[in-house]
Design a protein around this motif. Structure first.
Motif, short mmCIF file in Angstrom:
data_model
loop_
_atom_site.label_atom_id
_atom_site.label_comp_id
_atom_site.label_asym_id
_atom_site.label_seq_id
_atom_site.Cartn_x
_atom_site.Cartn_y
_atom_site.Cartn_z
N GLY A 43 -8.72 2.43 2.42
CA GLY A 43 -8.46 1.74 1.17
C GLY A 43 -9.39 2.17 0.05
N PHE A 44 -10.64 2.45 0.38
CA PHE A 44 -11.58 2.92 -0.64
C PHE A 44 -11.23 4.32 -1.13
N SER B 191 -4.16 -9.06 1.71
CA SER B 191 -3.73 -8.36 0.49
C SER B 191 -3.11 -9.40 -0.42
N THR C 251 -11.05 -4.00 -1.35
CA THR C 251 -11.72 -4.78 -2.40
C THR C 251 -12.25 -6.09 -1.84
N SER D 154 -6.65 4.97 -7.83
CA SER D 154 -6.08 3.81 -8.51
C SER D 154 -4.66 4.08 -8.99
N TYR E 185 -2.17 3.28 -6.32
CA TYR E 185 -1.96 1.83 -6.22
C TYR E 185 -1.02 1.34 -7.32
N ASN F 228 -0.12 1.63 0.23
CA ASN F 228 -0.80 1.97 -1.02
C ASN F 228 -1.16 0.75 -1.84
N LEU G 89 -8.17 5.63 -1.62
CA LEU G 89 -6.91 5.78 -2.37
C LEU G 89 -7.17 5.72 -3.87
N PRO H 20 -5.95 -0.74 -0.66
CA PRO H 20 -6.96 -0.94 -1.72
C PRO H 20 -7.31 -2.42 -1.92
N GLU H 21 -6.32 -3.31 -1.80
CA GLU H 21 -6.62 -4.72 -1.97
C GLU H 21 -7.51 -5.22 -0.84
#
Length: 439
Positions: free
Chosen positions: A328-329, A208, A304, A333, A336, A296, A331, A300-301
């Motif tokens: 992560g996909f 991350s 990505t 934006s 985040y 959170n 959550l 997501p990081e």
């Protein structure tokens, strides 16, 4: 010195033996390699052992020291690198199937610094797959030197176990939610998550990008300071007196940690007071929101970073690693972004608290080493990172030192947190406390 005394000596003691001619870097490196060969089948701390290169580096260090070319305290000292740090010509697997044959073309800057300092690299240490908390079955879990039926901790468990078992004198780890400090606590060594950005993360595979930290693990805070100096090209002096210092206890309460951890923590607080320090409770507003905020940001990081491989070869991930990436996909934006906003508020709360005390303290982990590494998205994983997570969000320096042993004879860590860019002071407090604790 006998074999055990030598392999568990301080870096300064080894340096003195080198410079007096009583010990050579080649001899010591050979002893470390022999210990790795003997213990690694049980501990699983190393993925790749670079014996031939290590002996070449040790030979060069020996020749330089004899010629009067002294590169400093790490010259000729055997160390290890977590296997997500780029090393030219040496595979860097991230303990994954996806990168099992990956060989970087150049060293990460931190490796360049260590080479310039004359350190001898013994190889690459095992970790959770892509540092995500779960061991890939191709590599397996790192086992604890204190009890091989328990984990050494994820994800820098290989580095912590190698140091604790006398395989090397210091090792590099990474920390995104506690992955230096948790293994340090489980293995009874010192581990520093430095101020964010102090050690370059270039050439270190990210988990991350906004939470990752790179830092040292060693058998003492003083040795950790020497490795930190090697990683950065700076010098970190650690002499600190506990007398007159003010410590703030955060997250205090029997409900927060296991009884044996509470007993050791209270004993440390008493030792601090006996040394002339003041110890008081400190409240950090919104601290209860930190665990969720870290996930959170992290998930997501991480998603990505892994998006292409998740699309092309998801079956190559360990199942629980893949599950965490899928979260992560999912959550939004806005979740985040709100978590990133919360980080600024939480940092302000911690800085306000540190305006009133010299350092904040807590247990490093609420319990001793469990049998297996938990998923950090699960309930047990959340409990494991309860004390470490906030300091990745704030970026403040946070150090775990061995505080004592639990009722079952396993190590328990104390965490020390100080102001930004006060890493030397943080390590100095750790060294002073280590000197005050019963051996």
């Amino acid at each position: 010195m006998n074999e055990d005394s030598l392999l568990f000596a301080s870096i300064a003691e080894i340096g003195a033996l080198y410079r007096s001619g009583q010990l050579s870097p080649v001899e010591l490196t050979q002893r470390c390699l022999a210990r790795i060969a003997a213990l690694n089948p049980t501990l699983n701390a190393f993925i790749t052992v670079t014996a031939e290169q290590a002996l070449i580096e040790a030979g060069q260090a020996e020749r330089e020291l004899r010629a009067g070319h002294d590169r400093g305290p790490l010259h000729g000292i055997p160390v290890a690198l977590k296997d997500l740090i780029d090393t030219a010509g040496i595979r860097t697997t991230c303990a994954s199937r996806i990168l099992k044959n990956h060989v970087p073309a150049q060293d990460a800057p931190l490796v360049t610094h260590l080479r310039a300092a004359g350190a001898v690299s013994l190889g690459k240490t095992n970790l959770a797959e892509f540092a995500m908390g779960i061991a890939h079955p191709d590599y397996g879990q790192v086992n604890n030197p204190w009890d091989a039926g328990r984990t050494a901790g994820a994800s820098s468990g290989g580095s912590a176990a190698a140091v604790a078992a006398g395989m090397c004198f210091a090792a590099v780890g990474t920390d995104t939610g506690g992955s230096i400090r948790i293994p340090a606590s489980y293995c009874g060594v010192a581990g520093l998550k430095p101020t964010s950005g102090l050690v370059s993360a270039e050439g270190v595979f990210p988990l991350s990008w906004s939470l990752d930290h790179v830092g040292p693990l060693a058998r003492s805070s003083t040795d950790a300071a020497l490795l930190l100096g090697g990683l950065t090209g700076q010098t970190f002096q650690t002499p600190v007196d506990l007398k007159g210092r003010r410590f703030g206890i955060i997250q205090r309460g029997a409900a927060d940690f296991e009884p044996e951890v509470a007993v050791v923590f209270e004993a440390v607080c008493q030792i601090l007071e006996e040394a002339g320090a003041e110890v008081e409770d400190v409240q950090i507003p919104e601290l209860e929101l930190a665990d969720a905020a870290l996930l959170n940001v992290l998930l997501p990081e991480a998603a990505t970073i892994h998006a292409r491989w998740m699309g092309e070869r998801p079956e190559d991930y360990a199942p629980m690693t893949r599950t965490q990436l899928e979260l992560g996909f999912a959550l939004p934006s806005v979740t985040y972004l709100r978590a990133q906003q919360f980080r600024r508020r939480l940092t302000a709360h911690f800085l306000a608290a540190l305006g009133k005390v010299d350092a904040l303290i807590s247990p490093s982990v609420p319990f001793v080493a469990p049998a297996e590494d938990p998923m950090f998205t699960g309930e047990e994983g959340g409990q494991e990172g309860h004390f470490s997570v906030p300091h990745n969000l704030t970026g403040l320096p946070a150090l775990s030192v061995k505080a004592g042993l639990g009722s079952g004879g396993l190590p328990i860590g104390l965490q020390i947190i100080t102001r930004p860019h006060s890493d030397a002071f943080c390590l100095g407090l750790g060294a002073a406390l280590e000197a005050s604790l019963p051996t």
